[in-house]
Design a protein around this motif. Structure first.
Motif, PDB file in Angstrom:
ATOM      1  N   UNK A 146      79.813  33.483  74.536  1.00 14.59           N
ATOM      2  CA  UNK A 146      79.582  33.268  73.103  1.00 14.59           C
ATOM      3  C   UNK A 146      79.542  34.610  72.373  1.00 14.59           C
TER       4      UNK A 146
ATOM      5  N   UNK B  16      83.079  36.061  72.107  1.00 14.38           N
ATOM      6  CA  UNK B  16      83.881  35.401  71.071  1.00 14.38           C
ATOM      7  C   UNK B  16      83.454  35.881  69.685  1.00 14.38           C
ATOM      8  N   UNK B  17      82.142  36.010  69.491  1.00 11.02           N
ATOM      9  CA  UNK B  17      81.644  36.465  68.192  1.00 11.02           C
ATOM     10  C   UNK B  17      82.055  37.906  67.932  1.00 11.02           C
TER      11      UNK B  17
ATOM     12  N   UNK C 278      84.177  39.281  64.771  1.00  8.10           N
ATOM     13  CA  UNK C 278      83.721  40.375  63.910  1.00  8.10           C
ATOM     14  C   UNK C 278      84.739  41.498  63.885  1.00  8.10           C
TER      15      UNK C 278
END
Lengths: 287, 287
Positions: free
Chosen positions: B160, B163-164, B168
């Protein structure tokens, strides 16, 4: 139904001023508000009327009480700033019975938590209303709302922050972003918009932000967000905090965000010289 | 070229330990390091050897000096924690001559800044080398690097966060994200990874993070990032700070991130019980 024949509206009340604003709107519409509060001090003390406090996790108790009070329609409002630690909760029989389900409910990002909670409450026979069904006058209109229109620099900053907020929303992260027209300054995780703005004030004091760099704050709904919960909102305090952080423009997603105390917010923003806009979904910033 | 015939490597040195590590690698490869430092105290004091400090914006002076020193190859390394405020710089003639160009260089996110700066330096005849060309041994290998492998929960959290971080990176925002397997906790804006970890330690103290919620930190290159600049890096201090924030797993993008003092970092992580992984580009987490 209350003894006087008015329909009762259950308000699951977190922190901030929203629960009382919604309660007042409900009273104006001829309903009687009934508050389920959190007993950890999050809920505003100014709540008056029929209300009861529940410890986190005492979902069972809250449900029984709301049913006994004749509540069928429920609205969620106000901020929830901490998560339950189930090991620290004194188990009540009614909670224990529902514990595995309660544990599933609180796992995941805020969206997942609220989606699970709403399914659960619906399965218990409640109707979940969005805040805007009770108080549609709170929804932010589209366009420039203040005396001052954003400058070209601020429009670009609003645009960048809006794009970033949307990208975060896809990940079920925060709803708020602060950017200049050149770069993203801060993104909201679990800390909340207020703490993020305090940080930005510190970055400015530490000269991590250029003196002439104009900042915009955008709060927007997440693309997949259930519009019945946790709509982004701003109030007079948001304007105060934005001014302290050196933010000169604020954008909220139009028709999907709340402005709490519209006239006061706009007056305060005008005094501070801030530009406030309701941002369209596809077009991005209002110019 | 130095008097002894060794080739000189210009090191534009920001904060942290990386400049000296790169200098030592350069010496081992038979080159003589020459440091262009920042005079605002950012650069590590332990720098020894041929060096000169320049105020922000004195690009002209730095260029003349590096040329006079016979430097042709340049490497950028170390952290840059503040941005110049041009109005506060005493203009030197050489800077004034180049000011409009210098102003264009420092506008925009970090990527844009570095891209502009590198074009400018190349136009002045310098060769910009990536850190990994001088010290390829610093690149993070792929896979689990510690004694302990991430748990399923930690793998999901690494995933997670990765992916973030990628999302960004597309926006040229920060390189680092902290997540649990359930939600994104914090995202790096302009504050840097250390300040973000300190925040997360505060969230935990304020019980905004569940006691059993395991956190992962991911640092990854931005998709569009010029690999010659500002590669994500971790060191022993990162492990200390991660432990203080309650982070139990760390992921860095393999082959594109730096581990400074590999053996010490892994020893320290093993002592703390942390799992450290080099994450593959497409596959996400190493399991």
């Amino acid at each position: 139904m209350a003894e006087d024949g008015r329909e009762r509206l259950g308000i699951v009340a977190g922190g901030g001023g929203l629960p009382m604003i919604v309660a007042n709107a409900a009273i104006e519409k001829g309903m009687e508000p009934v508050f389920a509060r959190f007993s950890d001090g999050m809920t505003n003390d100014s709540i008056i009327g029929r209300s009861r406090a529940f410890a986190w996790g005492r979902t069972g108790d809250a449900i029984e009480w709301l049913k006994a009070e004749g509540v069928q329609k429920l609205v969620f409002c106000g901020t929830i700033s901490s998560r339950p630690d189930f090991r620290s909760i004194l188990p009540s029989f009614k909670t224990l019975k529902r514990l595995p389900r309660a544990l599933r409910i609180v796992k995941g990002g805020d969206d997942r938590l609220l989606r699970n909670l709403s399914r659960y409450l619906e399965s218990e026979g409640f109707d979940l209303l969005p805040v805007q069904a009770v108080a549609p006058e709170l929804l932010a209109p589209e366009g420039v709302l203040t005396a001052r229109t954003p400058t070209a620099e601020e429009s670009a900053a609003l645009d960048l922050a809006h794009r970033a907020a949307t990208a975060l929303g896809v990940l079920d992260a925060g709803q708020a972003v602060i950017a200049s027209n050149e770069r993203i300054i801060a993104m909201e995780g679990i800390e909340g918009t207020r703490a993020m703005m305090r940080r930005v004030a510190e970055y400015r004091a530490a000269r991590k932000i250029g003196r002439g760099e104009r900042l915009a704050l955008v709060k927007a709904v997440k693309p997949g967000q259930d519009r019945r919960f946790d709509l982004p909102s701003i109030g007079v305090q948001t304007i105060d905090e934005a001014e302290a952080a050196g933010i000169t423009a604020i954008g909220v997603s139009a028709g999907e965000s709340l402005i709490l105390g519209f006239d006061d917010v706009i007056d305060r923003a005008n005094t501070a010289g801030l530009a406030v806009c309701g941002l369209g979904g596809e077009q991005g910033t209002a110019r």
